[in-house]
Every structure is written in structure tokens, then in C-alpha cells.
Scaffold this motif. Structure first.
Motif, PDB file in Angstrom:
ATOM      1  N   ALA A  96       0.814  -1.222   0.000  1.00  0.00           N
ATOM      2  CA  ALA A  96       0.000   0.000   0.000  1.00  0.00           C
ATOM      3  C   ALA A  96       0.842   1.264   0.000  1.00  0.00           C
ATOM      4  CB  ALA A  96      -0.939  -0.013   1.204  1.00  0.00           C
TER       5      ALA A  96
ATOM      6  N   THR B  99      -1.452   2.333   5.970  1.00  0.00           N
ATOM      7  CA  THR B  99      -1.954   2.004   4.637  1.00  0.00           C
ATOM      8  C   THR B  99      -2.320   3.247   3.841  1.00  0.00           C
ATOM      9  OG1 THR B  99      -4.199   1.784   5.513  1.00  0.00           O
ATOM     10  CG2 THR B  99      -2.869  -0.227   5.401  1.00  0.00           C
TER      11      THR B  99
ATOM     12  N   PRO C 115      -1.996  -4.750  -2.269  1.00  0.00           N
ATOM     13  CA  PRO C 115      -2.346  -4.036  -1.039  1.00  0.00           C
ATOM     14  C   PRO C 115      -3.600  -4.565  -0.352  1.00  0.00           C
ATOM     15  CG  PRO C 115      -2.845  -2.709  -2.979  1.00  0.00           C
ATOM     16  CD  PRO C 115      -2.057  -3.877  -3.453  1.00  0.00           C
TER      17      PRO C 115
END
Length: 460
Positions: free
Chosen positions: A56, A444, A116
Motif C-alpha cells: 500500500a 496504509t 495491497p
């Protein structure tokens, strides 16, 4: 089990211990395994896949470039910044790595697989590396987890890190640490020193701790000397040089009135260097690398002990901070991708508060109280870097948390060491809070400031 202070404080490169240092170590380990199995000459292709938080925010954290360098055999402890920049430019041009420093393999950053939305069961920072032969055979495959602070585990290794060690001075909880200190009538720094002396001589411990101090100071000095913009599309302007010039003019004699300004400056300078990929001391992570140097600066320049004997003060401070950091690493986590920023700057503030409390003459109970206070008021802190870069809010957050550590130490010393919440309890609370925290707040860049500040890109 107790983690060595030299594992918690390791020299590496920025901007992230879990997303840069750890992946580089994992990739270098993969290349070394191939060499040990005498397979390097057979390899014709390498496949790398990143999962969860590594995927991510990998681009903003320099993950892919770190992996390419690691596959060539470079280590974060020894690679020089100029060498790293030069080699990365060559890799961009040739799109070919020298696997293990010996075998040319076509591989570029944009060929690394990013997943991700897929989080491997063990940890959000997962990566797999596979090497293939010309006939398509898979020669070797390994899954690695970068679990924070540059520590790396494979899928088959137990969660307890290989760097932990047992000795008569080992401790697995703050309660055990205080019991050892009380039983032997020693401060926490000497308990940790005795643990380190089971693997090193007194001269080695002192020399290596002072080297860590010196690298911290050198990083601070580089940050103060450089201006311009930090890497990345946020175009964040470096502030440390300007702050230093103004502060040095206002406070040429280092009046205690300006102590907080100098602490802020040190944290800012160190984290600007970290954000630019410079040489850093992981303490206990790169994202939190400015807190302990900033509070150590305070201990050396604004306490009686620091002024009287700066070397002894630095050694005691780092030993005490390391003892507390071992508890966070073993009992909870120091990974922002696992527990949010409370595990990074919260742990660093707690470590620094304990170290300063001992330098200020605190009892073992007051040291524990200082560490507890700093973490208690970091609970729930999220990791939401804007644009996936270790810049906003990370840089200023280090300065704020350094001040919090100093305040926690001074609060603890105003008491007698008696307190209701123990350090073990607050560490467990941090761990459980991190487990309950939404993934979008755990490195993230999918929540918090990362989505509410209008930036039309994420470097991933």
C-alpha cells in the motif's frame, strides 16, 4: 526473553525501518541463502510480491528500491547514502540487478508485484521472493514478514525474534525487570548492562553505545545543514536549517529557556534526514527515529549528569531506553502496520521518558512510571501518512512526542514512584488497542489525514 539494545538501536537508512530496512534485510537474506545453496549460477529470474501495508505504501517508503539493493547483497547497516543513490540510478537505467553481487537478473521496481488488498495471516508487512531456473523450475521461495524496527522473520520462524537471548539478567516483563533491579539494588541501566555483558565485554558495550550516540548526532548535524525539499510529490520544505540559524542567533549561550526549542529542532532534523533516505539510527523504528536523539540531547545539555559526564550519561540513557524498548518489542509490537503509530512514536516516547527519568536520578519505580505515562498518553495514535510518505504527520509528531517524553519523566519524578497503572498493563493496552484498530489507520494511507488532506496521489 530480552532483546539486545544493539538490536533495538541499529544503524540503517531511511525512511522506514519496517518498509525499507526490513525488506532490504529480507532480500539480502534471500540472496545469501541462494549463495549458501550454491544456486546463484542457476538463477535466471526472480519474482517479488508485496502484500498489505508493504504494497500500500511501498513506493513512498522506498520499499521496492530497498529490495533491489538487498537482492544485490547490500545491507542497511553498511550502505552509504551516496553509494545507494548511485546504484539506484544504474538500476533504473539497466533494469537489471546483480543477484548476490554476482549474477545479472532482469528486474526493475515496476516489476515487483503489489497486492495491497491481500494481507497475509501472520503480519500486514508480508513479502514473497522466488528464484527460477531457465527451465522454469523454482529453485527457492521464501515468505518474509517485516515486523517492525527492521526485524524480519520467515514464515517458518516463531514470532519470537532470533535476536532475543536468555541470560541470568533476562526479563520478559516490567515486573520482572523491577524485581531484578530491586533484588540486586541496581538501576535499570545496570540490569540491562549486565544482560549485554553476557555477550560483549564492558569496553565493547560502551564503545558501541557511544557509536550509536555519535551516529545520532551526525544525523542531526546533517539534517541541520541541508535545505531544499524532501523527496516526493508533497514537496515538503526542509525546515531544520532555517530553524537552527535563527535559534543559534537567539540563544548563543544555550539558555535553559530555549531547551524545548532545541529538542524540537533535533527531532525535526533527524526525521527530515530519515524522510530523505539518509543514514539513521532505528530507535526503535525509523518513523520514530527523532525522539530518542532529541531527548538524549536534552539529557546531555540540560541535566547535571549530562553536563558533568556526557559519555556516561549517553550510555546509561540508551541502556535504560533499550530495556524498556525490549518490553514493547516482545510483549506488543513496534510496527505501525500492526498497531498504528502508538507502537512507533509511543514506544519511543516511553523509552526516552524512562531513560531521562534515570538520568534525572529517578528510582526504578519512577523510571517505570515515566515510561508508563508516556505510553498511556500515546494510546490509540494512528499511522496515516499523507501520500504514503514518512513526512506528514511523522516529522512534527516526533518533536511533539519528544516533549511528551520529557514531561512524563518530570511528572514521574514529582511523585514517589507509586502509580495505579503499571507499565505492563499499558503495554498490553497498546497491543490490544492496535489489534482493534481499523486497518486504514495502520500505515496504509487509506484513512485519517491521508484521505482528509486534499492530495490527489498516493506514492504506491
Amino acid at each position: 526473553m530480552t532483546i539486545s539494545v544493539f538490536e533495538l538501536f541499529s544503524v540503517g537508512i531511511g525512511p522506514s525501518s519496517s518498509h525499507t530496512v526490513g525488506p532490504m534485510r529480507a532480500a539480502a537474506r534471500f540472496a545469501a541463502d541462494l549463495a549458501a545453496r550454491d544456486l546463484l549460477d542457476e538463477v535466471t529470474g526472480v519474482r517479488v510480491d508485496l502484500y498489505g501495508s508493504l504494497a500500500a505504501t511501498g513506493a513512498g517508503h522506498g520499499t521496492m528500491s530497498a529490495i533491489l539493493l538487498g537482492l544485490e547483497g547490500f545491507q542497511p547497516e553498511t550502505i552509504e547514502t551516496e553509494e545507494m543513490e548511485r546504484r539506484l540510478e544504474q538500476l533504473r537505467e539497466t533494469r537489471t540487478i546483480m543477484l548476490g553481487g554476482a549474477t545479472p537478473i532482469p528486474l526493475a521496481q515496476d516489476q515487483i508485484g503489489l497486492h495491497p488488498q491481500t494481507v497475509l495471516a501472520r503480519h500486514p508487512n508480508g513479502m514473497t521472493v522466488a528464484a527460477n531456473a531457465a527451465d522454469g523450475r523454482e529453485l527457492h521461495r521464501e515468505t518474509y514478514f517485516s515486523i517492525g524496527g527492521g526485524f524480519v522473520l520467515t514464515e517458518s520462524e516463531p514470532h519470537q525474534n532470533r535476536s532475543t537471548s536468555a541470560s541470568p539478567w533476562s526479563f520478559g516483563s516490567a515486573e520482572e525487570l523491577l524485581a531484578l533491579a530491586d533484588r540486586h539494588d541496581l538501576p535499570i541501566s545496570e540490569v540491562m548492562l549486565n544482560h549485554e555483558l553476557t555477550t560483549r565485554s564492558p569496553e565493547q558495550v560502551r564503545e558501541q553505545l557511544l557509536h550509536i550516540r555519535d551516529v545520532m548526532v551526525a544525523c542531526q548535524d546533517r539534517g541541520i545543514s541541508r535545505d531544499g525539499q524532501l523527496p516526493g510529490n508533497l514537496r515538503v520544505r526542509r525546515r531544520a536549517r532555517d530553524w537552527y540559524q535563527r535559534l543559534d542567533a537567539e540563544d548563543p549561550n544555550r539558555d535553559p529557556e530555549y531547551a524545548e526549542d532545541w529538542v524540537n529542532l533535533v527531532a525535526l532534523a533527524v526525521n527530515e534526514e530519515n524522510a530523505s533516505g539518509g543514514r539513521i539510527v532505528t530507535a526503535p523504528t525509523n518513523g520514530a527515529a527523532g525522539i530518542i536523539p532529541a531527548v538524549l540531547h536534552y539529557a546531555l545539555h540540560y541535566t547535571r549528569a549530562g553536563k558533568a559526564n556526557p559519555d556516561d550519561t549517553a550510555v546509561k540513557f540508551l541502556l535504560t531506553a533499550g530495556a524498556i524498548g525490549s518490553l514493547y518489542k516482545e510483549r506488543a509490537s513496534i510496527s505501525g502496520a500492526e498497531v498504528g503509530c502508538q507502537g512507533e512514536v509511543g514506544s519511543a516516547a516511553s523509552m526516552a521518558a524512562g531513560g531521562l527519568a534515570e538520568i534525572l536520578g529517578g528510582t526504578t519505580s519512577q523510571v517505570e512510571n515515566a515510561a508508563e505515562i508516556a505510553m498511556e498518553h500515546s494510546l490509540g495514535l494512528t499511522c496515516d501518512p499523507i501520500g504514503g510518505l514518512v513526512q506528514i504527520p511523522c516529522i512534527e509528531r516526533n518533536a511533539i512526542s519528544a516533549g511528551k517524553a520529557i514531561n512524563a519523566a518530570r511528572m514521574a519524578l514529582r511523585g514517589d514512584g507509586t502509580h495505579l497503572v503499571t507499565l505492563d498493563q499499558v503495554i498490553e493496552t497498546m497491543r490490544s488497542t492496535g489489534m482493534d484498530m481499523s486497518a486504514k489507520y495502520k500505515e496504509t494511507s487509506t484513512g485519517g489525514l491521508a484521505v482528509n488532506v486534499p492530495v490527489n496521489f498516493v506514492e504506491c
